[in-house]
Design a protein around this motif. Sequence first.
Motif, PDB file in Angstrom:
ATOM      1  N   GLN A  66       0.846   0.574   7.681  1.00  0.00           N
ATOM      2  CA  GLN A  66       1.362   1.327   6.537  1.00  0.00           C
ATOM      3  C   GLN A  66       1.160   0.544   5.241  1.00  0.00           C
ATOM      4  O   GLN A  66       0.813   1.122   4.204  1.00  0.00           O
ATOM      5  CB  GLN A  66       2.849   1.641   6.721  1.00  0.00           C
ATOM      6  CG  GLN A  66       3.133   2.675   7.770  1.00  0.00           C
ATOM      7  CD  GLN A  66       4.627   2.915   7.942  1.00  0.00           C
ATOM      8  OE1 GLN A  66       5.411   2.762   7.005  1.00  0.00           O
ATOM      9  NE2 GLN A  66       5.016   3.282   9.148  1.00  0.00           N
ATOM     10  N   ARG A  70      -0.980   1.662   1.980  1.00  0.00           N
ATOM     11  CA  ARG A  70      -0.271   1.854   0.708  1.00  0.00           C
ATOM     12  C   ARG A  70      -0.790   0.958  -0.406  1.00  0.00           C
ATOM     13  O   ARG A  70      -0.823   1.360  -1.571  1.00  0.00           O
ATOM     14  CB  ARG A  70       1.213   1.592   0.940  1.00  0.00           C
ATOM     15  CG  ARG A  70       2.062   1.875  -0.238  1.00  0.00           C
ATOM     16  CD  ARG A  70       3.519   1.842   0.138  1.00  0.00           C
ATOM     17  NE  ARG A  70       4.327   2.062  -1.042  1.00  0.00           N
ATOM     18  CZ  ARG A  70       5.625   2.192  -1.022  1.00  0.00           C
ATOM     19  NH1 ARG A  70       6.278   2.148   0.112  1.00  0.00           N
ATOM     20  NH2 ARG A  70       6.288   2.373  -2.134  1.00  0.00           N
ATOM     21  N   TRP A  71      -1.153  -0.264  -0.063  1.00  0.00           N
ATOM     22  CA  TRP A  71      -1.662  -1.216  -1.047  1.00  0.00           C
ATOM     23  C   TRP A  71      -3.106  -1.538  -0.699  1.00  0.00           C
ATOM     24  O   TRP A  71      -3.539  -1.374   0.431  1.00  0.00           O
ATOM     25  CB  TRP A  71      -0.814  -2.489  -1.059  1.00  0.00           C
ATOM     26  CG  TRP A  71       0.543  -2.262  -1.640  1.00  0.00           C
ATOM     27  CD1 TRP A  71       0.878  -2.248  -2.965  1.00  0.00           C
ATOM     28  CD2 TRP A  71       1.760  -2.006  -0.931  1.00  0.00           C
ATOM     29  NE1 TRP A  71       2.219  -1.998  -3.113  1.00  0.00           N
ATOM     30  CE2 TRP A  71       2.785  -1.847  -1.880  1.00  0.00           C
ATOM     31  CE3 TRP A  71       2.080  -1.886   0.419  1.00  0.00           C
ATOM     32  CZ2 TRP A  71       4.108  -1.587  -1.542  1.00  0.00           C
ATOM     33  CZ3 TRP A  71       3.390  -1.620   0.766  1.00  0.00           C
ATOM     34  CH2 TRP A  71       4.400  -1.480  -0.198  1.00  0.00           C
ATOM     35  N   TRP A 147      11.220   1.082  -1.208  1.00  0.00           N
ATOM     36  CA  TRP A 147       9.949   1.482  -0.647  1.00  0.00           C
ATOM     37  C   TRP A 147       9.980   2.929  -0.229  1.00  0.00           C
ATOM     38  O   TRP A 147       9.088   3.533   0.195  1.00  0.00           O
ATOM     39  CB  TRP A 147       9.582   0.587   0.537  1.00  0.00           C
ATOM     40  CG  TRP A 147       9.755  -0.858   0.223  1.00  0.00           C
ATOM     41  CD1 TRP A 147      10.647  -1.720   0.772  1.00  0.00           C
ATOM     42  CD2 TRP A 147       9.011  -1.626  -0.738  1.00  0.00           C
ATOM     43  NE1 TRP A 147      10.513  -2.962   0.215  1.00  0.00           N
ATOM     44  CE2 TRP A 147       9.526  -2.936  -0.719  1.00  0.00           C
ATOM     45  CE3 TRP A 147       7.993  -1.338  -1.634  1.00  0.00           C
ATOM     46  CZ2 TRP A 147       9.052  -3.967  -1.542  1.00  0.00           C
ATOM     47  CZ3 TRP A 147       7.521  -2.361  -2.454  1.00  0.00           C
ATOM     48  CH2 TRP A 147       8.033  -3.645  -2.404  1.00  0.00           C
TER      49      TRP A 147
END
Length: 147
Positions: A66, A70-71, A147
């Motif tokens: 994840q 996400r990054w 988050w």
Amino acid sequence: MRIAVQQEPFDLGAETAVFAESCSNMGAVVTFTGIVRDLPGVPLQAMEIEHYPGMTEASIREIAQQAVARWSLGQVLVIHRHGRLAPGELIMMVGTAAPHRKDAFEAAEFLMDYLKSRAPFWKREITAKGAHWVEAKDEDEAALDRW
């Protein structure tokens, strides 16, 4: 991506060097190391960490994936120990590598918050007064809200 759940100690310098060398096309490497800390008032003799092999690694791998999604991460490292640990021993390490520092820092924080509050580890603190299971802390749970 490397996820390791292990009983044996790890060499922080060696792990950091190997991780950084694997990230030569990245602009930033962030690492965090957790250490078993002593308790105020009644000294900690040991911390015992339990987990379910297979389930724990899969859970950490899922959250690391994840973070990668996400990054803009090029590489992720998570090492977490289990078994009996004394105060001052290294308990875990998170490493993230990204083209830019913001992604590396944020992803590392995300992973650390997850490991602290959601990874399937059970911790028991042992002192001269006995042993007790470590309860979840409100501030650790609240950290996940970012988050």
